[in-house]
Write a protein that holds these residues in place. Structure first.
Motif: not given
Ligand code: NAD
Length: 543
Positions: A113-130
């Protein structure tokens, strides 16, 4: 019921998206960033099956745009720690009795799920939050995270296979039990993957977990919790709470069922934890496992035979990617006198080409540091250096927190190899260099070894093979991860198991079998098929 021996071969590392101009991934992440910014979040704690909201809402802001509101999270208090422990213990027996393959498939599904459906969410929240740039977020929140989840399944399968031998007439076997009690996972701000791995590795082994991330990582931690739910993780197996560290410690470390802590963060916090665990030792049902990966003061030792471009690249990438906020970041470098001028010249020239600013503009190599506390601490070191006549700032030195927490990549040249920025962990974009007599390599190695209490990562840059061998041997205990002709950062799961000793932690190597053993407690079972029925041994007869 398991009716087969299933196979979990060694995975391959998750490929890294490059986000080059006109690539589909670049378009997708830009769109996701926009949508995240347009959708403020209200993040709950996750305790058992409940999403817990409180009246204490804490704002989440990007470190590089501190007045922009991404949303809020609900801060908890002491009672939530108790509730999380109770929820974990309530989930324990059904979770540890589930066949391990079914546990494994939850985490393998989460990886996919992280590699596909949620990849940009996990990368995006890491960019914005951290405040990571897209590449730093990709290698952390996507690739390393996915690798942790997949490789741990393979490693655990290998551990379960390890069984004792048996003499004729009997069978010996080992059960790899989860620990008796709950595991506490406490994670830092700087890696989304670390937060996920601290809780998931212990849970994969059949443990139940209370997870507390750093407040500045909650924005991305929340995505992982959603992924785990979608992957089928039962309620109560991982309970995600946001409470003050000391409150957490007070409740967990005095609980009878406290079975272990999986920590990554600073050395002082870990030492405080260890001390309270020691003080409470008589309260526990079992000796708790104490696993911590902590601070670093990572070195680059350049030999007189080094290639100057290799050295300069290792310094720039090693010291300044993610603003030096990696535990492995190069923060002290030893330059040989014969190459020092050439290295400094190229270093300063290349740093002048580096752009600093928002990670939403992909041309920025350097972004903001995590928060105001970090900004004040790092800029304090720079100010002290500016006022010290024995050191010189040869690059950077400026900082500004009007829009976000920006600090220029800064290089300090110290004439004293024990100057404070050569010894203390700063955790920011500050590299201190010291020029040594190129003929005094052996003495310099002793200096490298004895300058700081840490031993996390280090790099040797040299073309002379004798020098490489000599320094590698002499620095055996100076780093848990040693790099030759490379930067000291960027460990990849399955390739460079990561962790250090001395003041840098218990060296239980995240993303390896060594780490998983800490969340297992072996039970040996001996079964005799035709038991003896007479206590007398043959030697008891004289004739
Ligand atoms: P930190 O020590 O400030 O915080 C880590 C976690 O501990 C956070 O969740 C924090 O809230 C919690 N905490 C703080 N005080 C506590 C207390 N008294 N009791 C219980 N929990 C408490 O670290 P950070 O600033 O988030 O991260 C940076 C540090 O982490 C650096 O020192 C870095 O070197 C280290 N780090 C090490 C590794 C490694 O693998 N060795 C990896 C990443 C980060």
């Amino acid at each position: 019921m398991t009716i087969g021996t299933f196979s979990y071969p060694m995975p391959v590392n998750e490929p890294t998206f490059q986000y080059a101009p006109n690539s589909p991934e670049k378009a997708a992440i830009k769109k996701t960033l926009q949508s995240l910014k347009n959708t403020p979040v209200d993040i709950p704690m996750y305790i058992g099956g409940e999403q817990v909201f409180t009246d204490k809402k804490i704002a989440i802001n990007p470190p590089y745009e501190k007045d922009f509101l991404l949303g809020h999270f609900s801060e908890g208090e002491e009672k939530h720690v108790h509730q999380a422990i109770e929820a974990a213990l309530a989930a324990k027996s059904s979770w540890e009795e589930m066949s391990w393959e079914n546990r494994a498939h939850i985490f393998l599904k989460a990886a996919d799920l992280l590699a596909t459906k949620y990849r940009y969410h996990i990368v995006g929240t890491t960019m914005l939050g951290q405040g990571k740039n897209v590449y730093q977020a990709e290698i952390d929140a996507a690739c390393e995270f996915i690798d942790f989840l997949r490789f741990n399944v393979h490693y655990l399968a290998e551990i379960y296979k390890q069984q004792p031998i048996s003499s004729p007439g009997m069978n010996n076997r080992v059960e790899w039990r989860p620990l008796e009690g709950f595991v506490l996972a406490v994670s830092p701000f700087n890696f989304t993957a670390i937060g996920g791995n601290l809780c998931a590795s212990a849970a994969l082994c059949g443990n139940v977990v209370v997870w507390k991330p750093a407040y500045t990582q909650i924005y991305s931690a929340n995505i992982f919790m959603q992924v785990l739910k979608e992957a089928g993780l039962p309620d109560g197996v991982i309970n995600l709470i946001y409470v003050d560290g000391p409150v957490l410690g007070k409740v967990c470390f005095s609980h009878r069922d406290f079975a272990g802590v999986h920590f990554t963060g600073s050395t002082n916090v870990f030492n405080t934890m260890w001390k309270s665990i020691g003080e409470n030792i008589n309260k526990y049902r079992t000796y708790p496992r104490i696993v911590g990966e902590t601070g670093g003061k990572d070195f680059v030792l350049i030999h007189k035979s080094a290639d100057v471009d290799v050295a300069v690249t290792a310094l720039i990438r090693g010291a300044f990617e993610f603003q030096g906020q990696k535990c492995s970041a190069a923060s002290r470098a030893y330059l040989p006198s014969n190459l020092a001028e050439a290295i400094k010249e190229k270093l300063v020239a290349q740093l002048a080409t580096i752009k600093m600013g928002t990670p939403e503009d992909f041309s920025n190599f350097v972004n903001a540091v995590i928060d105001e506390r970090a900004f004040d601490k790092i800029s304090g070191y720079i100010e002290t250096a500016k006022n010290n006549p024995t050191v010189k700032i040869i690059a950077g030195g400026n900082y500004d927190k009007s829009i976000g927490y920006f600090i220029e990549p800064t290089v300090i040249e110290a004439s004293d190899p024990k100057y404070k920025t050569m010894c203390e962990e700063i955790f920011g974009p500050v590299l201190t260099i010291y020029v040594y007599d190129a003929e005094a390599f052996e003495e310099t190695i002793s200096l490298v070894d004895s300058t700081s209490p840490y031993a996390l990562t280090g790099a040797i840059i040299a073309q002379d093979r004798f020098a490489v061998e000599f320094a590698t041997n002499k620095l055996r205990n100076a780093a848990g991860n040693l790099y030759i002709n490379d930067k000291p950062t960027g460990a990849v799961v399955g390739q460079q198991p990561f962790g250090g000793a001395r003041g840098s932690g218990t060296n239980d190597k995240a993303g390896s079998m060594i780490n998983l053993y800490r969340w297992l407690s072996a039970r040996t079972i001996k079964e005799v098929y035709v038991p003896v029925t007479d206590y007398k041994y043959p030697f008891l007869q004289e004739s």
